[in-house]
Design a protein around this motif. Structure first.
Motif, PDB file in Angstrom:
ATOM      1  N   MET A  50     -14.049   1.090   3.670  1.00  0.00           N
ATOM      2  CA  MET A  50     -13.356   0.976   2.393  1.00  0.00           C
ATOM      3  C   MET A  50     -11.943   1.532   2.555  1.00  0.00           C
ATOM      4  N   SER A  51     -10.965   0.751   2.171  1.00  0.00           N
ATOM      5  CA  SER A  51      -9.585   1.221   2.266  1.00  0.00           C
ATOM      6  C   SER A  51      -9.260   2.130   1.080  1.00  0.00           C
ATOM      7  N   VAL A  52      -8.177   2.839   1.206  1.00  0.00           N
ATOM      8  CA  VAL A  52      -7.722   3.740   0.154  1.00  0.00           C
ATOM      9  C   VAL A  52      -6.718   2.982  -0.697  1.00  0.00           C
ATOM     10  N   PRO A  53      -6.998   2.840  -1.998  1.00  0.00           N
ATOM     11  CA  PRO A  53      -6.071   2.090  -2.840  1.00  0.00           C
ATOM     12  C   PRO A  53      -4.773   2.841  -3.069  1.00  0.00           C
ATOM     13  N   THR A  54      -3.749   2.096  -3.372  1.00  0.00           N
ATOM     14  CA  THR A  54      -2.460   2.651  -3.763  1.00  0.00           C
ATOM     15  C   THR A  54      -2.418   2.704  -5.288  1.00  0.00           C
ATOM     16  N   PHE A  55      -1.887   3.804  -5.812  1.00  0.00           N
ATOM     17  CA  PHE A  55      -1.752   3.955  -7.262  1.00  0.00           C
ATOM     18  C   PHE A  55      -0.294   4.213  -7.617  1.00  0.00           C
ATOM     19  N   GLU A  56       0.081   3.749  -8.803  1.00  0.00           N
ATOM     20  CA  GLU A  56       1.397   4.054  -9.352  1.00  0.00           C
ATOM     21  C   GLU A  56       1.208   4.743 -10.687  1.00  0.00           C
ATOM     22  N   THR A  57       2.006   5.769 -10.924  1.00  0.00           N
ATOM     23  CA  THR A  57       2.060   6.421 -12.226  1.00  0.00           C
ATOM     24  C   THR A  57       3.480   6.224 -12.751  1.00  0.00           C
ATOM     25  N   ASP A  58       3.812   6.880 -13.831  1.00  0.00           N
ATOM     26  CA  ASP A  58       5.163   6.725 -14.378  1.00  0.00           C
ATOM     27  C   ASP A  58       6.240   7.074 -13.358  1.00  0.00           C
ATOM     28  N   ARG A  59       6.009   8.163 -12.602  1.00  0.00           N
ATOM     29  CA  ARG A  59       7.048   8.655 -11.683  1.00  0.00           C
ATOM     30  C   ARG A  59       6.666   8.632 -10.219  1.00  0.00           C
ATOM     31  N   LEU A  60       5.372   8.365  -9.927  1.00  0.00           N
ATOM     32  CA  LEU A  60       4.872   8.565  -8.568  1.00  0.00           C
ATOM     33  C   LEU A  60       4.260   7.310  -7.973  1.00  0.00           C
ATOM     34  N   LEU A  61       4.258   7.292  -6.658  1.00  0.00           N
ATOM     35  CA  LEU A  61       3.528   6.320  -5.859  1.00  0.00           C
ATOM     36  C   LEU A  61       2.554   7.131  -5.016  1.00  0.00           C
ATOM     37  N   LEU A  62       1.275   6.784  -5.071  1.00  0.00           N
ATOM     38  CA  LEU A  62       0.232   7.477  -4.305  1.00  0.00           C
ATOM     39  C   LEU A  62      -0.364   6.476  -3.333  1.00  0.00           C
ATOM     40  N   LYS A  63      -0.230   6.773  -2.035  1.00  0.00           N
ATOM     41  CA  LYS A  63      -0.725   5.845  -1.016  1.00  0.00           C
ATOM     42  C   LYS A  63      -1.187   6.633   0.197  1.00  0.00           C
ATOM     43  N   SER A  64      -1.955   5.977   1.033  1.00  0.00           N
ATOM     44  CA  SER A  64      -2.465   6.612   2.246  1.00  0.00           C
ATOM     45  C   SER A  64      -1.297   7.099   3.105  1.00  0.00           C
ATOM     46  N   PRO A  65      -1.342   8.360   3.545  1.00  0.00           N
ATOM     47  CA  PRO A  65      -0.279   8.824   4.435  1.00  0.00           C
ATOM     48  C   PRO A  65      -0.425   8.192   5.813  1.00  0.00           C
ATOM     49  N   GLY A  66       0.683   8.013   6.489  1.00  0.00           N
ATOM     50  CA  GLY A  66       0.668   7.447   7.829  1.00  0.00           C
ATOM     51  C   GLY A  66       1.471   8.291   8.792  1.00  0.00           C
ATOM     52  N   LEU A  67       1.448   7.914  10.046  1.00  0.00           N
ATOM     53  CA  LEU A  67       2.172   8.670  11.070  1.00  0.00           C
ATOM     54  C   LEU A  67       3.678   8.672  10.807  1.00  0.00           C
ATOM     55  N   GLU A  68       4.174   7.651  10.126  1.00  0.00           N
ATOM     56  CA  GLU A  68       5.599   7.600   9.789  1.00  0.00           C
ATOM     57  C   GLU A  68       5.995   8.699   8.798  1.00  0.00           C
ATOM     58  N   ASP A  69       4.989   9.311   8.155  1.00  0.00           N
ATOM     59  CA  ASP A  69       5.248  10.368   7.165  1.00  0.00           C
ATOM     60  C   ASP A  69       5.276  11.770   7.769  1.00  0.00           C
ATOM     61  N   ILE A  70       5.056  11.879   9.080  1.00  0.00           N
ATOM     62  CA  ILE A  70       4.987  13.196   9.714  1.00  0.00           C
ATOM     63  C   ILE A  70       6.238  14.042   9.457  1.00  0.00           C
ATOM     64  N   PRO A  71       7.458  13.522   9.611  1.00  0.00           N
ATOM     65  CA  PRO A  71       8.627  14.387   9.380  1.00  0.00           C
ATOM     66  C   PRO A  71       8.680  14.957   7.955  1.00  0.00           C
TER      67      PRO A  71
END
Length: 180
Positions: free
Chosen positions: A1-22
């Motif tokens: 099962m994949s992790v869904p992406t969610f949007e709120t008024d101000r935020l984006l919630l998505k699976s973290p990836g290796l590109e997010d390490i910094p």
């Protein structure tokens, strides 16, 4: 099962990836952020700790028995500023989170946990969720209070900062969530 992406008024919630390490490293490796976490989180934090955590813990289990979302501001969707984790097996808690210090006090975490809690109850079938925080972590406590969690008591616990020796336990049932 994949992790869904969610949007709120101000935020984006998505699976973290290796590109997010910094960005993850920039905002997470800060004693004021880490001090409230379990003593199992090492301090000083290892130089490649974020990469190892993502490669060995988060990504291999993503969508199986744990789910992790990176928190991104919609107006800066390339920079992870925190995470929310959800676990099937409570230890005793089912959810943990952190947010970079410069983003505290803006209601981002209260906003971020809303779609994730709804997902836990509605898509994953949780009947109740148990949460914990160090006694003294007022920000974490306020997130729980705002969403109608019931404080169940305190138990001994160990945290990165040894001055914290007790945790508050909270419960949120699906019924209370629906009425919050």
């Amino acid at each position: 099962m994949s992790v869904p992406t969610f949007e709120t008024d101000r935020l984006l919630l998505k699976s973290p990836g290796l590109e997010d390490i910094p960005a993850y490293t920039k905002h997470f490796v800060d004693y004021e952020v880490i001090q409230y976490l379990s003593h199992l989180v090492p301090w000083p934090y290892p130089e490649n700790g974020v990469e190892q955590h993502l490669k060995n813990t988060v990504l291999p289990n993503q969508g199986k028995d744990r789910w992790a979302w990176g928190i991104f501001l919609k107006d800066h969707p390339e920079e992870l500023i925190g995470t929310v984790d959800l676990w099937r097996a409570g230890k005793p808690e089912h959810r943990g989170f952190w947010l970079g210090k410069q983003f505290w006090g803006n209601g981002y975490m209260t906003e971020a946990v809303a779609p994730i809690t709804a997902y836990a109850f509605n898509a994953l079938g949780f009947k109740k969720l148990v949460f914990a925080n160090a006694v003294g972590n007022i920000g974490s406590r306020r997130v729980k209070e705002k969403w109608g969690c019931t404080r169940m008591g305190e138990t001994p616990a160990q945290f990165v900062d040894p001055k914290f020796t007790t945790q508050e336990l909270w419960e949120l049932t699906k019924e209370n969530w629906m009425n919050a």
